[in-house]
Design a protein around this motif. Structure first.
Motif, PDB file in Angstrom:
ATOM      1  N   ASN A   1      -0.291  -4.315  -7.943  1.00  0.00           N
ATOM      2  CA  ASN A   1      -0.282  -4.243  -6.486  1.00  0.00           C
ATOM      3  C   ASN A   1      -1.677  -4.470  -5.912  1.00  0.00           C
ATOM      4  OD1 ASN A   1       2.433  -3.888  -6.100  1.00  0.00           O
ATOM      5  ND2 ASN A   1       2.267  -1.877  -5.147  1.00  0.00           N
ATOM      6  N   ASP A   2      -2.675  -3.850  -6.514  1.00  0.00           N
ATOM      7  CA  ASP A   2      -4.052  -4.004  -6.037  1.00  0.00           C
ATOM      8  C   ASP A   2      -4.474  -5.473  -6.044  1.00  0.00           C
ATOM      9  OD1 ASP A   2      -4.304  -1.345  -5.578  1.00  0.00           O
ATOM     10  OD2 ASP A   2      -5.477  -0.905  -7.375  1.00  0.00           O
TER      11      ASP A   2
ATOM     12  N   THR B   1       0.363   3.124 -13.717  1.00  0.00           N
ATOM     13  CA  THR B   1      -0.998   2.639 -13.461  1.00  0.00           C
ATOM     14  C   THR B   1      -1.050   1.118 -13.493  1.00  0.00           C
ATOM     15  OG1 THR B   1      -1.496   3.099 -15.763  1.00  0.00           O
ATOM     16  CG2 THR B   1      -2.338   4.661 -14.129  1.00  0.00           C
TER      17      THR B   1
ATOM     18  N   THR C   1       1.645   6.525  -7.024  1.00  0.00           N
ATOM     19  CA  THR C   1       0.631   7.488  -7.456  1.00  0.00           C
ATOM     20  C   THR C   1       1.126   8.920  -7.262  1.00  0.00           C
ATOM     21  OG1 THR C   1      -0.426   7.165  -5.302  1.00  0.00           O
ATOM     22  CG2 THR C   1      -1.460   6.084  -7.198  1.00  0.00           C
TER      23      THR C   1
ATOM     24  N   ILE D   1      -2.592  -7.204  -3.327  1.00  0.00           N
ATOM     25  CA  ILE D   1      -3.149  -6.798  -2.026  1.00  0.00           C
ATOM     26  C   ILE D   1      -4.438  -7.587  -1.744  1.00  0.00           C
ATOM     27  CG2 ILE D   1      -4.293  -4.903  -0.776  1.00  0.00           C
ATOM     28  CD1 ILE D   1      -2.143  -3.025  -2.127  1.00  0.00           C
ATOM     29  N   GLN D   2      -5.307  -7.698  -2.748  1.00  0.00           N
ATOM     30  CA  GLN D   2      -6.563  -8.459  -2.592  1.00  0.00           C
ATOM     31  C   GLN D   2      -6.279  -9.921  -2.273  1.00  0.00           C
ATOM     32  OE1 GLN D   2      -8.722  -7.574  -6.236  1.00  0.00           O
ATOM     33  NE2 GLN D   2     -10.220  -6.363  -5.103  1.00  0.00           N
TER      34      GLN D   2
ATOM     35  N   THR E   1      -4.910 -10.221   1.235  1.00  0.00           N
ATOM     36  CA  THR E   1      -5.976  -9.948   2.206  1.00  0.00           C
ATOM     37  C   THR E   1      -6.854 -11.180   2.398  1.00  0.00           C
ATOM     38  OG1 THR E   1      -5.957  -7.605   1.570  1.00  0.00           O
ATOM     39  CG2 THR E   1      -7.876  -8.371   2.792  1.00  0.00           C
TER      40      THR E   1
ATOM     41  N   ASN F   1       0.320  -0.187 -10.347  1.00  0.00           N
ATOM     42  CA  ASN F   1      -0.672  -0.056  -9.277  1.00  0.00           C
ATOM     43  C   ASN F   1      -1.688  -1.188  -9.320  1.00  0.00           C
ATOM     44  OD1 ASN F   1       0.544   2.224  -8.395  1.00  0.00           O
ATOM     45  ND2 ASN F   1      -1.182   3.603  -8.749  1.00  0.00           N
ATOM     46  N   ASN F   2      -2.181  -1.483 -10.507  1.00  0.00           N
ATOM     47  CA  ASN F   2      -3.162  -2.548 -10.652  1.00  0.00           C
ATOM     48  C   ASN F   2      -2.594  -3.887 -10.196  1.00  0.00           C
ATOM     49  OD1 ASN F   2      -4.850  -0.638 -11.653  1.00  0.00           O
ATOM     50  ND2 ASN F   2      -4.703  -1.281 -13.789  1.00  0.00           N
TER      51      ASN F   2
ATOM     52  N   ASP G   1       2.169   1.644  -3.437  1.00  0.00           N
ATOM     53  CA  ASP G   1       1.117   2.208  -4.288  1.00  0.00           C
ATOM     54  C   ASP G   1       1.043   3.724  -4.126  1.00  0.00           C
ATOM     55  OD1 ASP G   1       0.216   0.078  -5.671  1.00  0.00           O
ATOM     56  OD2 ASP G   1      -1.709  -0.110  -4.654  1.00  0.00           O
ATOM     57  N   ARG G   2       1.090   4.189  -2.866  1.00  0.00           N
ATOM     58  CA  ARG G   2       0.980   5.632  -2.609  1.00  0.00           C
ATOM     59  C   ARG G   2       2.170   6.383  -3.193  1.00  0.00           C
ATOM     60  NH1 ARG G   2      -1.309   3.884   2.303  1.00  0.00           N
ATOM     61  NH2 ARG G   2       0.628   4.086   3.466  1.00  0.00           N
TER      62      ARG G   2
ATOM     63  N   LYS H   1       0.832  -1.207   0.000  1.00  0.00           N
ATOM     64  CA  LYS H   1       0.000   0.000   0.000  1.00  0.00           C
ATOM     65  C   LYS H   1       0.864   1.254   0.000  1.00  0.00           C
ATOM     66  CE  LYS H   1      -4.305  -1.753   1.974  1.00  0.00           C
ATOM     67  NZ  LYS H   1      -5.124  -1.886   3.190  1.00  0.00           N
TER      68      LYS H   1
END
Length: 148
Positions: A94-95, A88, A74, A98-99, A102, A91-92, A70-71, A67
């Motif tokens: 990483n997202d 971008t 961005t 992250i999911q 989690t 980031n995707n 990611d910050r 996270k």
């Protein structure tokens, strides 16, 4: 207000026992003097719980790093006004990760709690011993089935 605390001594016929209990830890303690003791084992004394708990902590750390990453990505992409897709897509990625982490963290956490519950055994007045979750799960179905 507190008048019910004062004159209980002359009620010899009724023995009032007050049990105080809390869920989880209080002041970093599982068992505090004057409080009902923990049911089962202290989680840290269960190796399997400790293992799963460490996994959960590790997931928190990894997710936190992603996270932050990611910050940073961005904030740097807004600084450079070039609309290039490199940041971008990163980031995707990483997202998605992250999911995934989690979900895995949730599974590890559930397994840790199951391990604790496995040791939460209670014995009734008939001398029958069961995990507390099983004992409480029985309350619903048995009462409704007897009425049908």
């Amino acid at each position: 207000d507190d008048n019910h605390h004062h004159h209980h001594q002359h009620h010899h016929s009724t023995n009032v026992v007050i049990l105080k209990a809390y869920a989880g830890k209080l002041g970093g303690q599982w068992n505090l003097p004057g409080w009902s003791p923990i049911i089962g084992k202290i989680p840290e004394d269960i190796p399997e719980f400790q293992k799963r708990s460490d996994e959960v902590s590790q997931f928190f750390t990894e997710i936190d790093i992603l996270k932050k990453d990611d910050r940073l990505a961005t904030s740097s992409s807004t600084a450079s006004s070039s609309g290039d897709n490199g940041t971008t897509t990163m980031n995707n990625n990483n997202d998605a990760l992250i999911q995934k982490l989690t979900k895995e963290r949730a599974i590890a956490s559930t397994l840790a709690m199951q391990e604790v519950r496995r040791h939460q055994l209670v014995t009734n007045f008939r001398g029958e011993t069961q995990p507390i979750a099983v004992a409480f799960a029985k309350v619903g179905p048995t009462t409704s089935s007897s009425s049908s």
